[in-house]
Design a protein around this motif. Structure first.
Motif, PDB file in Angstrom:
ATOM      1  N   ARG A 113       0.677  -1.256  -0.015  1.00  0.00           N
ATOM      2  CA  ARG A 113      -0.015  -0.080  -0.021  1.00  0.00           C
ATOM      3  C   ARG A 113       1.017   1.227   0.127  1.00  0.00           C
ATOM      4  O   ARG A 113       0.547   2.285  -0.500  1.00  0.00           O
ATOM      5  CB  ARG A 113      -0.998  -0.057   1.332  1.00  0.00           C
ATOM      6  CG  ARG A 113      -1.997  -0.989   1.231  1.00  0.00           C
ATOM      7  CD  ARG A 113      -2.907  -1.116   2.219  1.00  0.00           C
ATOM      8  NE  ARG A 113      -3.868  -1.725   2.200  1.00  0.00           N
ATOM      9  CZ  ARG A 113      -4.989  -2.299   2.920  1.00  0.00           C
ATOM     10  NH1 ARG A 113      -5.058  -1.242   3.994  1.00  0.00           N
ATOM     11  NH2 ARG A 113      -5.967  -3.131   2.931  1.00  0.00           N
ATOM     12  N   PHE A 114       2.090   1.036   0.632  1.00  0.00           N
ATOM     13  CA  PHE A 114       2.804   2.434   0.428  1.00  0.00           C
ATOM     14  C   PHE A 114       3.177   2.620  -0.853  1.00  0.00           C
ATOM     15  O   PHE A 114       3.359   3.957  -1.245  1.00  0.00           O
ATOM     16  CB  PHE A 114       4.210   2.120   1.279  1.00  0.00           C
ATOM     17  CG  PHE A 114       5.257   3.277   1.365  1.00  0.00           C
ATOM     18  CD1 PHE A 114       5.151   4.422   1.930  1.00  0.00           C
ATOM     19  CD2 PHE A 114       6.280   2.926   0.453  1.00  0.00           C
ATOM     20  CE1 PHE A 114       5.840   5.604   1.956  1.00  0.00           C
ATOM     21  CE2 PHE A 114       7.293   4.133   0.579  1.00  0.00           C
ATOM     22  CZ  PHE A 114       6.977   5.233   1.110  1.00  0.00           C
ATOM     23  N   ALA A 115       3.589   1.751  -1.623  1.00  0.00           N
ATOM     24  CA  ALA A 115       4.004   1.741  -3.010  1.00  0.00           C
ATOM     25  C   ALA A 115       2.927   2.662  -3.691  1.00  0.00           C
ATOM     26  O   ALA A 115       2.967   3.347  -4.549  1.00  0.00           O
ATOM     27  CB  ALA A 115       4.660   0.534  -3.403  1.00  0.00           C
ATOM     28  N   GLU A 116       1.744   2.096  -3.412  1.00  0.00           N
ATOM     29  CA  GLU A 116       0.674   2.522  -4.275  1.00  0.00           C
ATOM     30  C   GLU A 116       0.250   4.091  -3.990  1.00  0.00           C
ATOM     31  O   GLU A 116       0.238   4.920  -4.744  1.00  0.00           O
ATOM     32  CB  GLU A 116      -0.829   1.739  -3.640  1.00  0.00           C
ATOM     33  CG  GLU A 116      -2.114   2.350  -4.448  1.00  0.00           C
ATOM     34  CD  GLU A 116      -3.265   1.852  -4.029  1.00  0.00           C
ATOM     35  OE1 GLU A 116      -4.529   1.960  -4.546  1.00  0.00           O
ATOM     36  OE2 GLU A 116      -3.117   1.220  -2.767  1.00  0.00           O
ATOM     37  N   ARG A 117       0.469   4.446  -2.712  1.00  0.00           N
ATOM     38  CA  ARG A 117       0.250   5.826  -2.122  1.00  0.00           C
ATOM     39  C   ARG A 117       1.331   6.728  -2.858  1.00  0.00           C
ATOM     40  O   ARG A 117       1.316   7.874  -3.144  1.00  0.00           O
ATOM     41  CB  ARG A 117       0.132   5.902  -0.599  1.00  0.00           C
ATOM     42  CG  ARG A 117      -0.945   5.512   0.060  1.00  0.00           C
ATOM     43  CD  ARG A 117      -1.047   5.987   1.426  1.00  0.00           C
ATOM     44  NE  ARG A 117       0.041   5.449   2.247  1.00  0.00           N
ATOM     45  CZ  ARG A 117       0.065   4.229   3.050  1.00  0.00           C
ATOM     46  NH1 ARG A 117      -0.974   3.505   2.854  1.00  0.00           N
ATOM     47  NH2 ARG A 117       1.118   4.106   3.715  1.00  0.00           N
ATOM     48  N   MET A 173       3.257  10.879  -7.031  1.00  0.00           N
ATOM     49  CA  MET A 173       3.995  11.176  -7.858  1.00  0.00           C
ATOM     50  C   MET A 173       3.197  11.537  -9.112  1.00  0.00           C
ATOM     51  O   MET A 173       3.553  12.422  -9.908  1.00  0.00           O
ATOM     52  CB  MET A 173       4.884   9.913  -8.157  1.00  0.00           C
ATOM     53  CG  MET A 173       5.955   9.947  -7.062  1.00  0.00           C
ATOM     54  SD  MET A 173       7.374   8.818  -7.431  1.00  0.00           S
ATOM     55  CE  MET A 173       6.569   7.209  -7.774  1.00  0.00           C
ATOM     56  N   ALA A 174       1.847  10.677  -9.484  1.00  0.00           N
ATOM     57  CA  ALA A 174       1.183  11.107 -10.606  1.00  0.00           C
ATOM     58  C   ALA A 174       0.665  12.331 -10.408  1.00  0.00           C
ATOM     59  O   ALA A 174       0.322  13.217 -11.240  1.00  0.00           O
ATOM     60  CB  ALA A 174       0.062   9.723 -10.637  1.00  0.00           C
ATOM     61  N   MET A 204       9.309  13.162 -16.577  1.00  0.00           N
ATOM     62  CA  MET A 204      10.253  12.044 -15.873  1.00  0.00           C
ATOM     63  C   MET A 204      11.496  12.645 -14.895  1.00  0.00           C
ATOM     64  O   MET A 204      11.455  12.183 -13.805  1.00  0.00           O
ATOM     65  CB  MET A 204      11.091  11.335 -17.055  1.00  0.00           C
ATOM     66  CG  MET A 204      10.045  10.283 -17.749  1.00  0.00           C
ATOM     67  SD  MET A 204      11.061   9.509 -19.414  1.00  0.00           S
ATOM     68  CE  MET A 204      12.280   8.935 -18.619  1.00  0.00           C
ATOM     69  N   ASP A 205      11.662  13.996 -15.293  1.00  0.00           N
ATOM     70  CA  ASP A 205      12.456  14.619 -14.290  1.00  0.00           C
ATOM     71  C   ASP A 205      11.853  14.973 -12.779  1.00  0.00           C
ATOM     72  O   ASP A 205      12.613  15.090 -11.876  1.00  0.00           O
ATOM     73  CB  ASP A 205      13.186  15.802 -14.921  1.00  0.00           C
ATOM     74  CG  ASP A 205      14.200  15.519 -15.971  1.00  0.00           C
ATOM     75  OD1 ASP A 205      14.747  14.353 -16.015  1.00  0.00           O
ATOM     76  OD2 ASP A 205      14.337  16.645 -16.911  1.00  0.00           O
ATOM     77  N   SER A 237      14.445   5.791  -9.551  1.00  0.00           N
ATOM     78  CA  SER A 237      13.931   4.497  -9.453  1.00  0.00           C
ATOM     79  C   SER A 237      12.654   4.486 -10.136  1.00  0.00           C
ATOM     80  O   SER A 237      12.225   3.283 -10.617  1.00  0.00           O
ATOM     81  CB  SER A 237      13.724   4.174  -7.961  1.00  0.00           C
ATOM     82  OG  SER A 237      12.791   4.761  -7.302  1.00  0.00           O
ATOM     83  N   GLU A 238      11.943   5.656 -10.430  1.00  0.00           N
ATOM     84  CA  GLU A 238      10.672   5.611 -11.231  1.00  0.00           C
ATOM     85  C   GLU A 238      10.719   6.044 -12.706  1.00  0.00           C
ATOM     86  O   GLU A 238       9.673   5.861 -13.352  1.00  0.00           O
ATOM     87  CB  GLU A 238       9.683   6.280 -10.341  1.00  0.00           C
ATOM     88  CG  GLU A 238       8.873   5.445  -9.128  1.00  0.00           C
ATOM     89  CD  GLU A 238       8.331   4.272  -9.639  1.00  0.00           C
ATOM     90  OE1 GLU A 238       7.333   4.204 -10.278  1.00  0.00           O
ATOM     91  OE2 GLU A 238       8.418   3.353  -8.754  1.00  0.00           O
ATOM     92  N   GLN A 239      11.825   6.384 -12.940  1.00  0.00           N
ATOM     93  CA  GLN A 239      11.860   7.194 -14.303  1.00  0.00           C
ATOM     94  C   GLN A 239      11.710   6.125 -15.284  1.00  0.00           C
ATOM     95  O   GLN A 239      10.988   6.528 -16.384  1.00  0.00           O
ATOM     96  CB  GLN A 239      13.290   8.105 -14.399  1.00  0.00           C
ATOM     97  CG  GLN A 239      13.191   9.062 -13.582  1.00  0.00           C
ATOM     98  CD  GLN A 239      14.532  10.107 -13.693  1.00  0.00           C
ATOM     99  OE1 GLN A 239      15.310   9.752 -14.698  1.00  0.00           O
ATOM    100  NE2 GLN A 239      14.727  11.025 -13.103  1.00  0.00           N
ATOM    101  N   GLU A 240      12.343   5.008 -15.366  1.00  0.00           N
ATOM    102  CA  GLU A 240      12.095   4.000 -16.265  1.00  0.00           C
ATOM    103  C   GLU A 240      10.738   3.607 -16.420  1.00  0.00           C
ATOM    104  O   GLU A 240      10.302   3.371 -17.440  1.00  0.00           O
ATOM    105  CB  GLU A 240      13.175   2.929 -15.857  1.00  0.00           C
ATOM    106  CG  GLU A 240      13.233   1.700 -16.986  1.00  0.00           C
ATOM    107  CD  GLU A 240      14.065   0.671 -16.733  1.00  0.00           C
ATOM    108  OE1 GLU A 240      14.296  -0.261 -17.677  1.00  0.00           O
ATOM    109  OE2 GLU A 240      14.817   0.866 -15.912  1.00  0.00           O
TER     110      GLU A 240
END
Length: 333
Positions: A46-50, A55-56, A159-160, A165-168
């Protein structure tokens, strides 16, 4: 006859004719490519989801300002080129472009937030970007270079905003948007509909389509071996970011050549791809020697993938592509 006197004259081929849709094949290709990039399951973390939702939201909130910055960056890069190439600046409408950018990137960001696989946005964005290409290229095909560059810069700046870790992860969505704008996919699908299932042109494209990325990777890796110290505007040729962009460019060349094969002429190459390259590559410090080497390697790769009958049909198209970017046209490269 082409409006560009410095180009090789159009080559006429026997007309071919009735019905097959390559869009299914392209969708299958995306499915295969993305199988290995399954998103994290929300129920597992759930942490990754939040975190991803947050970020979105940051990207959505920044989309308008990022689009404006992308316009400025693109204008600074290409404004003089529009004048030099005699392109009417009135054809470049920043409000219309920004509207399209907001629509497709909103779809991409929402899919990213919901952890949907990147290929899930294809059906939603492909018609939008196909219509953008159609409108932009209707009067002057060269305008697509300006528009595509603004879309691309928007994706890079979004992306910047993300941690490394999330850019790809988000980059996979950006690549789909880039592909559908830089590449005349809808035009290829339409042209394919004019062919019987057993036409040599259609069968050749069907063979080449699933191999497009693999062919591009081999071509780019070979060019990097030949020019290990080369630097373009954004950095060394062998850096991960430049390699990704280079692979996309070789894929773009391939799709344009599919259109030529399926339409039975060189119109897409002469009026769109060649002027696009002439407008953009010098600004990005991409030499014609480099492009010439790429088209030479691409021709060899394509012929090696086809049957003798298919290669015989396709080879004249790829030979003309090679010559158009050779020292015959760019003697001081």
């Amino acid at each position: 006859m082409t409006n560009y006197p410095y180009l090789v004259s159009s080559t006429s081929f026997d007309p071919l004719s009735p019905s097959v849709d390559l869009s299914v094949s392209f969708a299958q290709k995306y499915m295969q490519q993305m199988k290995g990039t399954s998103p994290e399951a929300a129920s597992d973390d759930r942490f990754a989801e939040r975190r991803r939702t947050g970020m979105a939201k940051t990207m959505l909130d920044s989309l308008r300002s990022v689009s404006a910055k992308s316009w400025t960056k693109t204008d600074n890069l290409l404004a003089k080129e529009l004048v030099m190439h005699g392109i009417d600046s009135e054809l470049v409408d920043p409000w219309q472009i920004s509207g399209g950018i907001h629509k497709v990137y909103k779809s991409a960001i929402e899919a990213y937030a919901q952890q949907l696989p990147p290929h899930s946005i294809v059906n939603k964005v492909s018609p939008v970007l196909g219509e953008v290409r159609k409108q932009v290229t209707a009067i002057d095909p060269r305008v697509i270079g300006f528009v595509a560059m603004q879309y691309h810069y928007t994706g890079m700046q979004l992306m910047d905003l993300l941690p490394h870790s999330e850019q790809e992860n988000f980059g996979n969505y950006v690549k789909i948007l880039d592909d559908h704008l830089y590449m005349p996919l809808q035009r290829a699908y339409s042209a394919a509909g004019n062919h019987p299932a057993d036409s040599v042109a259609l069968q050749s494209v069907r063979v080449l389509m699933p191999m497009m990325t693999e062919i591009s990777q081999r071509v780019v890796d070979r060019v990097n071996q030949l020019y290990p110290r080369y630097r373009c505007l954004s950095g060394p040729l062998n850096s991960p970011h430049i390699r990704t962009s280079s692979i996309r460019d070789v894929e773009m060349f391939q799709v344009y050549m599919w259109v030529c094969l399926l339409e039975g002429n060189l119109h897409a190459l002469e009026t769109e791809l060649f002027p696009l390259c002439v407008m953009i590559y010098p600004k990005l410090n991409v030499s014609w020697e480099l492009v010439s080497q790429m088209t030479h390697l691409l021709r060899k790769e394509i012929c090696a993938c086809l049957t003798p009958e298919q290669a015989k049909y396709c080879e004249p198209f790829y030979e003309i592509l090679r010559r158009m970017f050779s020292a015959e046209v760019f003697p001081n490269a």
